[in-house]
Design a protein around this motif. Sequence first.
Motif, PDB file in Angstrom:
ATOM      1  N   UNK A  84     106.753  85.619 -11.285  1.00 32.52           N
ATOM      2  CA  UNK A  84     105.860  86.621 -11.853  1.00 32.52           C
ATOM      3  C   UNK A  84     104.622  86.138 -12.213  1.00 32.52           C
ATOM      4  N   UNK A  85     103.621  86.993 -12.263  1.00 32.01           N
ATOM      5  CA  UNK A  85     102.107  87.024 -12.456  1.00 32.01           C
ATOM      6  C   UNK A  85     101.895  86.870 -14.055  1.00 32.01           C
ATOM      7  N   UNK A  86     100.940  86.274 -14.416  1.00 29.43           N
ATOM      8  CA  UNK A  86     100.482  86.095 -15.798  1.00 29.43           C
ATOM      9  C   UNK A  86     100.178  87.376 -16.442  1.00 29.43           C
ATOM     10  N   UNK A  87      99.718  88.487 -15.758  1.00 25.70           N
ATOM     11  CA  UNK A  87      99.299  89.483 -16.393  1.00 25.70           C
ATOM     12  C   UNK A  87     100.446  90.640 -16.431  1.00 25.70           C
ATOM     13  N   UNK A  88     101.739  90.268 -16.020  1.00 29.24           N
ATOM     14  CA  UNK A  88     102.871  90.978 -16.203  1.00 29.24           C
ATOM     15  C   UNK A  88     103.108  91.167 -17.697  1.00 29.24           C
ATOM     16  N   UNK A  89     103.462  92.495 -17.916  1.00 32.68           N
ATOM     17  CA  UNK A  89     104.005  92.945 -19.368  1.00 32.68           C
ATOM     18  C   UNK A  89     105.348  91.981 -19.683  1.00 32.68           C
ATOM     19  N   UNK A  90     105.253  91.597 -20.989  1.00 34.58           N
ATOM     20  CA  UNK A  90     106.438  91.015 -21.494  1.00 34.58           C
ATOM     21  C   UNK A  90     107.847  92.036 -21.482  1.00 34.58           C
ATOM     22  N   UNK A  91     107.297  93.262 -21.675  1.00 30.48           N
ATOM     23  CA  UNK A  91     108.467  94.361 -21.872  1.00 30.48           C
ATOM     24  C   UNK A  91     108.914  94.616 -20.375  1.00 30.48           C
ATOM     25  N   UNK A  92     107.940  94.574 -19.628  1.00 29.67           N
ATOM     26  CA  UNK A  92     108.542  94.930 -18.037  1.00 29.67           C
ATOM     27  C   UNK A  92     109.550  93.628 -17.651  1.00 29.67           C
ATOM     28  N   UNK A  93     109.122  92.486 -18.116  1.00 32.00           N
ATOM     29  CA  UNK A  93     109.844  91.381 -17.506  1.00 32.00           C
ATOM     30  C   UNK A  93     111.169  91.184 -18.378  1.00 32.00           C
ATOM     31  N   UNK A  94     111.310  91.845 -19.561  1.00 29.39           N
ATOM     32  CA  UNK A  94     112.495  91.757 -20.311  1.00 29.39           C
ATOM     33  C   UNK A  94     113.221  92.776 -19.796  1.00 29.39           C
ATOM     34  N   UNK A  95     112.837  94.011 -19.296  1.00 29.38           N
ATOM     35  CA  UNK A  95     113.974  94.935 -18.623  1.00 29.38           C
ATOM     36  C   UNK A  95     114.438  94.278 -17.479  1.00 29.38           C
ATOM     37  N   UNK A  96     113.592  93.544 -16.580  1.00 25.07           N
ATOM     38  CA  UNK A  96     113.984  92.992 -15.235  1.00 25.07           C
ATOM     39  C   UNK A  96     114.816  91.859 -15.605  1.00 25.07           C
ATOM     40  N   UNK A  97     114.732  91.263 -16.727  1.00 22.61           N
ATOM     41  CA  UNK A  97     115.738  90.056 -16.990  1.00 22.61           C
ATOM     42  C   UNK A  97     117.121  90.797 -17.291  1.00 22.61           C
ATOM     43  N   UNK A  98     117.171  91.794 -17.744  1.00 23.96           N
ATOM     44  CA  UNK A  98     118.653  92.476 -17.972  1.00 23.96           C
ATOM     45  C   UNK A  98     119.271  92.769 -16.729  1.00 23.96           C
ATOM     46  N   UNK A  99     118.623  92.748 -15.517  1.00 19.63           N
ATOM     47  CA  UNK A  99     119.358  93.120 -14.358  1.00 19.63           C
ATOM     48  C   UNK A  99     119.559  91.850 -13.286  1.00 19.63           C
ATOM     49  N   UNK A 107     105.562  81.237 -13.291  1.00 14.67           N
ATOM     50  CA  UNK A 107     104.305  82.184 -13.578  1.00 14.67           C
ATOM     51  C   UNK A 107     103.179  81.563 -12.603  1.00 14.67           C
ATOM     52  N   UNK A 108     103.069  82.530 -11.828  1.00 12.02           N
ATOM     53  CA  UNK A 108     102.128  81.851 -10.430  1.00 12.02           C
ATOM     54  C   UNK A 108     100.930  82.758 -10.622  1.00 12.02           C
ATOM     55  N   UNK A 109      99.934  82.205  -9.994  1.00  6.89           N
ATOM     56  CA  UNK A 109      98.557  82.981  -9.795  1.00  6.89           C
ATOM     57  C   UNK A 109      98.873  83.830  -8.705  1.00  6.89           C
ATOM     58  N   UNK A 110      97.899  84.526  -8.184  1.00  3.21           N
ATOM     59  CA  UNK A 110      97.871  85.654  -6.983  1.00  3.21           C
ATOM     60  C   UNK A 110      98.131  84.791  -5.667  1.00  3.21           C
ATOM     61  N   UNK A 111      98.035  83.405  -5.586  1.00  2.00           N
ATOM     62  CA  UNK A 111      98.115  82.504  -4.518  1.00  2.00           C
ATOM     63  C   UNK A 111      99.322  81.550  -4.550  1.00  2.00           C
TER      64      UNK A 111
END
Length: 140
Positions: A84-99, A107-111
């Motif tokens: 994931x990218x550092x600018x990802x929302x914690x809430x979005x990642x939490x929802x992703x982790x549910x599935x 956590x990686x940069x754009x490269x």
Amino acid sequence: MESLKVSDHMNQRPVTFTSNMTVAEAVERLLQTKQTGGPVIDTHKKVIGFLSEQDCLVHMIESSYYREQVAHVKDIMKIDVISIKPYTSVIDLAQKMMTEKPKVYPVVDDDGYLLGTINRSALLHAIDLQLHDGYRLRAS
């Protein structure tokens, strides 16, 4: 709820591995750091794989049955890494982790270069802090 970013809650000093490291060395690192897994990086800190306790456990059990030769991280690491990218929302990642299965995300940069990792505990902590701040504001 204020936007929480992964970069504010990630582990900036995650356990890392190299592909040529032996599995025994990797297990020692996992035990010493008490982390459940971490990214496999190349010499430039670019993520090339992921190694978890489960990967090591499977290998160790197989080795005990078959008395195999020394294995390396590259032999058992997962190559299809979900990062994931550092600018990802914690809430979005939490929802992703549910599935999705991973408990730890690089956590990686754009490269694709490693910046840190984030796990479920860090997400729970971030959301808990946000909720407590919200309760305090309401009580004021």
